[in-house]
Design an enzyme around this catalytic site. Sequence first.
Site, PDB file in Angstrom:
ATOM      1  N   CYS D  83      -9.330  60.649  58.090  1.00  0.00           N
ATOM      2  CA  CYS D  83      -9.051  61.875  58.827  1.00  0.00           C
ATOM      3  C   CYS D  83     -10.302  62.401  59.521  1.00  0.00           C
ATOM      4  O   CYS D  83     -10.215  63.386  60.286  1.00  0.00           O
ATOM      5  CB  CYS D  83      -8.542  62.983  57.899  1.00  0.00           C
ATOM      6  N   HIS D 101      -5.424  68.594  55.648  1.00  0.00           N
ATOM      7  CA  HIS D 101      -4.352  67.705  56.088  1.00  0.00           C
ATOM      8  C   HIS D 101      -3.345  67.625  54.947  1.00  0.00           C
ATOM      9  O   HIS D 101      -3.704  67.359  53.808  1.00  0.00           O
ATOM     10  CB  HIS D 101      -4.931  66.324  56.404  1.00  0.00           C
ATOM     11  N   HIS D 103       0.539  66.264  53.547  1.00  0.00           N
ATOM     12  CA  HIS D 103       1.690  65.373  53.671  1.00  0.00           C
ATOM     13  C   HIS D 103       2.957  66.050  53.158  1.00  0.00           C
ATOM     14  O   HIS D 103       3.898  65.380  52.752  1.00  0.00           O
ATOM     15  CB  HIS D 103       1.443  64.091  52.878  1.00  0.00           C
ATOM     16  N   GLU D 126       8.490  87.101  58.904  1.00  0.00           N
ATOM     17  CA  GLU D 126       7.279  87.831  58.531  1.00  0.00           C
ATOM     18  C   GLU D 126       6.076  86.910  58.355  1.00  0.00           C
ATOM     19  O   GLU D 126       4.953  87.266  58.718  1.00  0.00           O
ATOM     20  CB  GLU D 126       7.527  88.605  57.227  1.00  0.00           C
ATOM     21  N   HIS D 176       4.922  62.370  59.478  1.00  0.00           N
ATOM     22  CA  HIS D 176       3.667  62.171  58.775  1.00  0.00           C
ATOM     23  C   HIS D 176       3.249  63.445  58.025  1.00  0.00           C
ATOM     24  O   HIS D 176       3.269  63.469  56.806  1.00  0.00           O
ATOM     25  CB  HIS D 176       2.610  61.714  59.803  1.00  0.00           C
TER      26      HIS D 176
END
Lengths: 259, 259, 259, 259
Positions: D83, D101, D103, D126, D176
């Site tokens: 990443c 990140h 998943h 909200e 993903h």
Amino acid sequence: MSANGAPPPADDARERICELCRLFYDKGWASGTGGGMSIKQGDTIYMAPSGVQKERIQPGEIFELDSQGAVVTGPSHLKLSQCAPLFMAAYTLRGAGAVLHSHSLNAMLATVLDESASEFRITCLEMIKGIKGHGYHDHLVVPIIENTAHECDLADDLTAAIKAYPKAAAVLVRRHGVYVWGDSWVQAKTQAECLDYLFEAAVRMKQLGIDWTKPPLVLGSDVAVMGGKKRKLENGEAAAAGVGVGVEQQVVSDRGMGG
Amino acid sequence: MSANGAPPPADDARERICELCRLFYDKGWASGTGGGMSIKQGDTIYMAPSGVQKERIQPGEIFELDSQGAVVTGPSHLKLSQCAPLFMAAYTLRGAGAVLHSHSLNAMLATVLDESASEFRITCLEMIKGIKGHGYHDHLVVPIIENTAHECDLADDLTAAIKAYPKAAAVLVRRHGVYVWGDSWVQAKTQAECLDYLFEAAVRMKQLGIDWTKPPLVLGSDVAVMGGKKRKLENGEAAAAGVGVGVEQQVVSDRGMGG
Amino acid sequence: MSANGAPPPADDARERICELCRLFYDKGWASGTGGGMSIKQGDTIYMAPSGVQKERIQPGEIFELDSQGAVVTGPSHLKLSQCAPLFMAAYTLRGAGAVLHSHSLNAMLATVLDESASEFRITCLEMIKGIKGHGYHDHLVVPIIENTAHECDLADDLTAAIKAYPKAAAVLVRRHGVYVWGDSWVQAKTQAECLDYLFEAAVRMKQLGIDWTKPPLVLGSDVAVMGGKKRKLENGEAAAAGVGVGVEQQVVSDRGMGG
Amino acid sequence: MSANGAPPPADDARERICELCRLFYDKGWASGTGGGMSIKQGDTIYMAPSGVQKERIQPGEIFELDSQGAVVTGPSHLKLSQCAPLFMAAYTLRGAGAVLHSHSLNAMLATVLDESASEFRITCLEMIKGIKGHGYHDHLVVPIIENTAHECDLADDLTAAIKAYPKAAAVLVRRHGVYVWGDSWVQAKTQAECLDYLFEAAVRMKQLGIDWTKPPLVLGSDVAVMGGKKRKLENGEAAAAGVGVGVEQQVVSDRGMGG
């Protein structure tokens, strides 16, 4: 414990099984005495006992087997897991370092989405990359065998399935659960997590009316267009896309998930 | 605590109830003061108090009853669980060693799938084997009684249901929850876990359009074919299969789950 | 802490708010800085700060207000919760001992099941008994007010709703969440748990095609028949049953849940 | 740790990444080695390794990069997260203080609700206020980029998406997961929590037949009527309401959630 998956010292295998059984219980994979776990350390196979609360197993209650599956030592008041012949199939046929059995509801439901299917099949989901030898565009295929009245009677079908599906890291059992293995406890666990995600994804995609067995009707990133513009393919293109990235495509270089 | 289910020393029953109430709270079975737990140790019955946060009960707040259900000791500032007569029915009629009451949403929803049904019925799921005396192909049947304005008024119907369903390990209460018992706290807990799984399975199978009350329309492992070949039965075969492995079939040798 | 709900010493209120905020975070009621909690101890009102991670609040970060809602002390680097005027409405109009605000997805979804409705309404579920003054056959009614761009602007509508629904222990805010109060933190918490169960029950019953706003089309336990016999009412009877146990019926003696 | 979001001492960044990875694992955002986390402290960027169990990372296994993304130090037996180039895009283009990140299955499903859409869009909830620069009536827009066989190949599309959507705090990746950033680890985490709630809300609203992309067909609080009276707008009014509070409306003063 280190994240790098270095094998624990041999005397840690018993502790590891207990720890992972607690984790699997918390995940709902091992409730009501269901599920189980085994680790191979050198030539010794460690295996949980049968018919007990998996989350409360103590290290002294783990059985030791030799590499042929014969019990070396074990607590006299407990029985060996009925999964033993099933675990042994993965050790013998795949050279596994660890095998686990999960009663996850996601795994069970994945076997009833199509009761006439002998395979669970899914494609184009990132988590597929978590299964050894698979890339994003591959079709992940997990064989499904029929359940039997007694767990030990699954052994022949499980063995046949392992042989028939050399790429598979798992075998589903209809209306029952899943067996998952790996080179190490780390790989068995992480593959089981990826599979459980994929089983749940299939069930939820079915509820949303999305086909989880086929590539989506849009092309990959090479035609992605940013900034809010819509991409709609003609039917012909879509079908071609489905074929092109689709059935049984293999990635040459599998780098797994790197998140 | 050992996984082998050996009974804890008598002075552990109070601690065990507190521990299990915390567990049941985390499972969503005992939120908002709902649910409860009782254990019998020798001739003494231990029971949680009424109307309190179950996950915060302390050992000193547990009531002690004799085997006839009369209070021996208990905290003066608390009331005995209103479930007491219901717990006593399982102790008296079934020789139970422990009884629990769950407000699980899965149990509640299982009673509204068919509001005119007086039974919850499910078959051909591995977790059925977790209920004493049941095999995979059996129909697990849990009677459903109607709820009443006051919990104590359930006692007559619960008693009638326990008598009418000698194989049952539990009684569902419509739009309310479930009572589950076992020979020990271990069996009461593990059976409750298996039942909760089965209740959830039924609800989710309903949402997926799958009939949970009947055997699937495919034969068992003796006709399983590996390697991707599909098995589709003719309608006639399927119907025969349904009958053959179906209604009220008993397994002679029940070995439970051995995972 | 004791299960009997005895009020904690005054110096425990700060700790309690921190503990409960962690619990609510784990339940998904207070993610992303959302949700909040306040407890009144004697004439002092304790309140969480605004816009911070609720699960990480420390006792020293809690604001102290007098009974009129004026800040007495508080950390200089933090702002008082924007819920303050809303919490004060429950203190002032209901003599509450604690108020909490939840962003539970169940509460939010309960407000969109019918976006034109100004009330959430449910009946004939055991958990209704967990709300003060309500029995099993009652219709639990929670007013729904429309959300506003700024939380403080909810105060007028919330005040109007509290006045218009004297039996309510909570007010829902459309597409936002719920405010719940009680005589003590225990009652506020347990009522919030019962309400969250009821909101989730409504959402799931909707997905199963079951009407959660009306009594079921079968009579109560007085006509329950055990042993597998089905009970189906004629349409006339069913309608009568619906009316008889239905709209706004009150129980004289409310004993709550005694599980 | 204080709730006020004050930055931790520089030597805490490694610990924080480990703690948050455990939290994300428990949320289901980082199972099976998926997901990841990075924090910038001064000019140093701390990043988790690749392909390991995220919940078991130790502080000594975190990589250190300079502000240009070059590795300064790191464990020799591990690889840097794949990443990394994606995290760097948020640091470089947005001046982020932390990037994560996930998943999460909610994020993945949000990208398949409409596979031809290049944006996820939701309004009038909200939790939208939890995303910097957004008010309740705003349309929250998260760009969706197509997934690629290898994670590093996402960088160009991610960069383009970040540039094309200057208000976005996140980019979804089809089938993903999601990348989320913030000025600090606190903001990255709380925004990720709000987004995950919104993704789940969209999926569940879809299952309930409610359109999450448009304002509801009722006006705001200025026309709210209490006390059980129904508010139904004429079609003309409803359409006007939709337009009036709808597409791309900005709030001038964004005060976030103050619960």
